[in-house]
Design a protein around this motif. Structure first.
Motif, mmCIF file in Angstrom:
data_model
loop_
_atom_site.group_PDB
_atom_site.id
_atom_site.type_symbol
_atom_site.label_atom_id
_atom_site.label_comp_id
_atom_site.label_asym_id
_atom_site.label_seq_id
_atom_site.Cartn_x
_atom_site.Cartn_y
_atom_site.Cartn_z
ATOM 1 N N PHE A 44 25.705 -20.485 -55.184
ATOM 2 C CA PHE A 44 24.350 -20.036 -55.486
ATOM 3 C C PHE A 44 23.816 -19.135 -54.378
ATOM 4 O O PHE A 44 23.093 -18.170 -54.650
ATOM 5 C CB PHE A 44 23.421 -21.236 -55.689
ATOM 6 C CG PHE A 44 23.504 -21.848 -57.061
ATOM 7 C CD1 PHE A 44 22.631 -21.471 -58.061
ATOM 8 C CD2 PHE A 44 24.462 -22.798 -57.355
ATOM 9 C CE1 PHE A 44 22.703 -22.022 -59.327
ATOM 10 C CE2 PHE A 44 24.556 -23.363 -58.613
ATOM 11 C CZ PHE A 44 23.670 -22.979 -59.612
ATOM 12 N N GLY A 45 24.170 -19.437 -53.134
ATOM 13 C CA GLY A 45 23.689 -18.636 -52.022
ATOM 14 C C GLY A 45 24.254 -17.234 -52.025
ATOM 15 O O GLY A 45 23.514 -16.240 -51.968
ATOM 16 N N PHE A 46 25.589 -17.121 -52.129
ATOM 17 C CA PHE A 46 26.238 -15.812 -52.017
ATOM 18 C C PHE A 46 26.330 -15.062 -53.343
ATOM 19 O O PHE A 46 26.328 -13.831 -53.362
ATOM 20 C CB PHE A 46 27.642 -15.964 -51.425
ATOM 21 C CG PHE A 46 27.643 -16.311 -49.972
ATOM 22 C CD1 PHE A 46 27.231 -15.396 -49.016
ATOM 23 C CD2 PHE A 46 28.047 -17.574 -49.539
ATOM 24 C CE1 PHE A 46 27.230 -15.709 -47.663
ATOM 25 C CE2 PHE A 46 28.050 -17.911 -48.199
ATOM 26 C CZ PHE A 46 27.635 -16.969 -47.252
ATOM 27 N N ALA A 47 26.439 -15.782 -54.463
ATOM 28 C CA ALA A 47 26.645 -15.109 -55.747
ATOM 29 C C ALA A 47 25.368 -14.962 -56.565
ATOM 30 O O ALA A 47 25.399 -14.322 -57.616
ATOM 31 C CB ALA A 47 27.697 -15.867 -56.567
ATOM 32 N N LEU A 48 24.255 -15.534 -56.095
ATOM 33 C CA LEU A 48 22.997 -15.410 -56.828
ATOM 34 C C LEU A 48 21.874 -14.901 -55.923
ATOM 35 O O LEU A 48 21.386 -13.786 -56.082
ATOM 36 C CB LEU A 48 22.610 -16.745 -57.467
ATOM 37 C CG LEU A 48 21.310 -16.730 -58.277
ATOM 38 C CD1 LEU A 48 21.405 -15.766 -59.461
ATOM 39 C CD2 LEU A 48 20.943 -18.136 -58.756
ATOM 40 N N TYR A 49 21.491 -15.732 -54.953
ATOM 41 C CA TYR A 49 20.323 -15.392 -54.140
ATOM 42 C C TYR A 49 20.557 -14.176 -53.244
ATOM 43 O O TYR A 49 19.604 -13.490 -52.879
ATOM 44 C CB TYR A 49 19.910 -16.596 -53.288
ATOM 45 C CG TYR A 49 19.388 -17.753 -54.100
ATOM 46 C CD1 TYR A 49 18.210 -17.645 -54.821
ATOM 47 C CD2 TYR A 49 20.088 -18.963 -54.164
ATOM 48 C CE1 TYR A 49 17.734 -18.696 -55.593
ATOM 49 C CE2 TYR A 49 19.615 -20.028 -54.916
ATOM 50 C CZ TYR A 49 18.444 -19.890 -55.628
ATOM 51 O OH TYR A 49 17.977 -20.936 -56.381
ATOM 52 N N ALA A 50 21.800 -13.902 -52.878
ATOM 53 C CA ALA A 50 22.084 -12.765 -51.994
ATOM 54 C C ALA A 50 22.239 -11.451 -52.755
ATOM 55 O O ALA A 50 22.488 -10.409 -52.142
ATOM 56 C CB ALA A 50 23.346 -13.040 -51.173
ATOM 57 N N GLN A 51 22.071 -11.478 -54.070
ATOM 58 C CA GLN A 51 22.250 -10.256 -54.862
ATOM 59 C C GLN A 51 21.300 -9.148 -54.407
ATOM 60 O O GLN A 51 21.659 -7.960 -54.417
ATOM 61 C CB GLN A 51 22.017 -10.549 -56.349
ATOM 62 C CG GLN A 51 23.024 -11.500 -56.966
ATOM 63 C CD GLN A 51 24.250 -10.786 -57.499
ATOM 64 O OE1 GLN A 51 24.350 -9.583 -57.437
ATOM 65 N NE2 GLN A 51 25.184 -11.548 -58.035
ATOM 66 N N GLY A 52 20.084 -9.518 -54.015
ATOM 67 C CA GLY A 52 19.132 -8.521 -53.544
ATOM 68 C C GLY A 52 19.614 -7.807 -52.294
ATOM 69 O O GLY A 52 19.395 -6.591 -52.131
ATOM 70 N N ILE A 53 20.277 -8.552 -51.398
ATOM 71 C CA ILE A 53 20.835 -7.942 -50.188
ATOM 72 C C ILE A 53 21.932 -6.957 -50.558
ATOM 73 O O ILE A 53 21.996 -5.835 -50.035
ATOM 74 C CB ILE A 53 21.380 -9.033 -49.236
ATOM 75 C CG1 ILE A 53 20.264 -9.983 -48.819
ATOM 76 C CG2 ILE A 53 22.046 -8.400 -48.016
ATOM 77 C CD1 ILE A 53 20.754 -11.149 -47.982
ATOM 78 N N TYR A 54 22.807 -7.350 -51.482
ATOM 79 C CA TYR A 54 23.899 -6.471 -51.895
ATOM 80 C C TYR A 54 23.343 -5.177 -52.493
ATOM 81 O O TYR A 54 23.860 -4.078 -52.221
ATOM 82 C CB TYR A 54 24.801 -7.159 -52.921
ATOM 83 C CG TYR A 54 25.362 -8.492 -52.490
ATOM 84 C CD1 TYR A 54 25.534 -8.800 -51.146
ATOM 85 C CD2 TYR A 54 25.719 -9.461 -53.425
ATOM 86 C CE1 TYR A 54 26.044 -10.019 -50.746
ATOM 87 C CE2 TYR A 54 26.246 -10.677 -53.044
ATOM 88 C CZ TYR A 54 26.396 -10.962 -51.700
ATOM 89 O OH TYR A 54 26.898 -12.170 -51.307
ATOM 90 N N LEU A 55 22.297 -5.294 -53.299
ATOM 91 C CA LEU A 55 21.713 -4.124 -53.948
ATOM 92 C C LEU A 55 21.225 -3.112 -52.909
ATOM 93 O O LEU A 55 21.551 -1.916 -52.968
ATOM 94 C CB LEU A 55 20.560 -4.553 -54.858
ATOM 95 C CG LEU A 55 19.789 -3.438 -55.571
ATOM 96 C CD1 LEU A 55 20.690 -2.702 -56.542
ATOM 97 C CD2 LEU A 55 18.577 -4.001 -56.299
ATOM 98 N N ILE A 56 20.474 -3.601 -51.928
ATOM 99 C CA ILE A 56 19.904 -2.708 -50.909
ATOM 100 C C ILE A 56 21.000 -2.083 -50.055
ATOM 101 O O ILE A 56 21.017 -0.871 -49.801
ATOM 102 C CB ILE A 56 18.913 -3.489 -50.031
ATOM 103 C CG1 ILE A 56 17.687 -3.903 -50.852
ATOM 104 C CG2 ILE A 56 18.475 -2.645 -48.829
ATOM 105 C CD1 ILE A 56 16.769 -4.857 -50.130
#
Length: 412
Positions: free
Chosen positions: A26-38
């Motif tokens: 959940f941390g890396f594959a869901l909540y961190a999606q915003g970081i990946y986008l930026i």
């Protein structure tokens, strides 16, 4: 015999391992999606729709593959499937920051989707169900506390790493830490319980008895399945849609800073709600808890719709957040009660695929109605209606009496 209530019972170490799996996926594959986008937009100049499209595709792939979890478990077993999920997630985390072309970006996200199959909402309750009968509700609730913790622990730490090391180095370092933590825990603790009683042995999902499985056609012909799948799918549409649009809904009412505070209150109360549910989960009817959760969220959304008072909006956000985790925790508890134990993974896989796919339309549906009407009023009323309808459906009693009787005997 074994005592599930004893702190020394080995099953609690299994719960810890599952907590770590949930925290990571959940941390890396869901909540961190915003970081990946930026960061991917900054590194490669890719437009946000290209990156978010890869993310959406990964979720859809995961929702399709999860249907076949039962067959995958039959071939690999729970431990090897969990290890494969960890490998897919770690590899995707390394590939993602080095993606130089759109096809490599989509390949990295596709690998991430396979991580969900080995570490997500089907495998975790299946593993725990092999170890617990009497305290199953407590164990599953505690394991899924990792899902909420992913947004509170993983995302801020990853942001710190990115700011100090850069995106590429941070993702490689995070992947290494993931493997160092999860591999020993999975090798040591994930798997069926050794030398247990016949009742507990029957709960070993990693070795289903031949000829005892249920077909997916039989599942969809059972009313009990649809009184789980439909209400939770509707609830997830409403819940995910509201969460994604929450700041946009609240900012005109209470301002940007207080809207951000409302999100924090909601997230904090989500953790409080998970912990509270874990204490009483084995004492309550999970269908009744689900109905109360859905109604409480509809009341919270109705309050937000009507009020511009800061304190009321913050209170309503907290009430909404208190039940967020229940839509993940309660379905496996209901399925464990109402379906034969050897059929858990096939039922849970089909349920997860349906609810996840339907729920993915929540943000788009809310956004579409907002664009059509010019504000969020009609969208919030739809959210309320969906949750009230879901609460009514989930209270329908369509359980297999034989299964319920068997579980009652096991608990005694």
């Amino acid at each position: 015999m074994y005592d599930e209530t004893s702190p020394r019972y080995a099953g609690w170490r299994v719960v810890l391992a599952c907590f770590l799996l949930a925290l990571s996926i959940f941390g890396f594959a869901l909540y961190a999606q915003g970081i990946y986008l930026i960061e991917l937009e900054r590194l490669n100049g890719w437009p946000p729709p290209l990156i978010s499209g890869a993310s959406t595709l990964s979720l859809l792939i995961g929702n399709v593959v999860v249907i076949f979890t039962d067959e995958i478990v039959g071939q690999l077993g729970l431990k090897r499937l969990a290890l494969a999920g960890i490998a897919c997630l770690a590899t995707s985390m390394v590939l993602l920051p080095f993606a130089a072309a759109p096809w490599t970006l989509y390949a990295a996200f596709a690998l991430m989707s396979l991580g969900w199959v080995g570490m997500g909402t089907v495998i975790i309750p299946a593993v725990i169900g092999a170890w617990f009968v009497r305290r199953r509700g407590l164990a599953i609730s505690l394991a899924f506390l990792g899902a909420s913790s992913g947004g509170i622990i993983v995302t801020p730490l990853l942001m710190v790493l990115v700011s100090h090391l850069g995106f590429q180095t941070a993702m490689v370092a995070a992947s290494a830490v993931l493997l160092i933590v999860l591999l020993p825990a999975t090798f040591a603790w994930i798997g069926p319980p050794p030398n247990v009683s016949a009742t507990a042995a029957s709960a070993d999902q990693s070795s289903p008895a031949p000829g005892t499985g249920i077909s997916r056609g039989e599942i969809v012909r059972r009313p009990a399945f649809w009184t789980i799948a439909i209400p939770f799918a509707l609830g997830i549409i409403a819940q995910v849609g509201f969460i994604v649009h929450q700041i946009a809904i609240l900012e005109p009412k209470i301002g940007a800073l207080k809207a951000g505070l409302a999100v924090s209150v909601m997230t904090l109360m989500a953790i409080v709600g998970r912990v509270s549910l874990s204490v009483v989960a084995d004492l309550l009817d999970p269908r009744l808890v689900a109905a109360i959760s859905l109604v409480s969220q509809s009341v919270a959304v109705f309050t937000i719709h009507l009020s511009d008072n800061v304190h009321l909006v913050l209170l309503a956000s907290g009430v909404f957040g208190f039940s967020i985790g229940n839509l993940i925790t309660l379905p496996p508890l209901i399925i464990h009660r109402e379906f034969e134990v050897q059929n858990f993974t096939v039922v849970m896989g089909l349920f997860t695929s349906i609810s996840g796919t339907v729920g993915a339309f929540g943000p788009g549906l809310i956004g579409l109605i907002r664009g059509w009407r010019g504000d969020y009023g009609a969208a919030l009323l739809l959210t309320i209606a969906l949750e009230v309808i879901a609460a009514a459906i989930v209270l329908a009693r369509a359980a297999n009496p034989g299964v319920a009787k068997e579980l009652d005997c096991a608990r005694r």
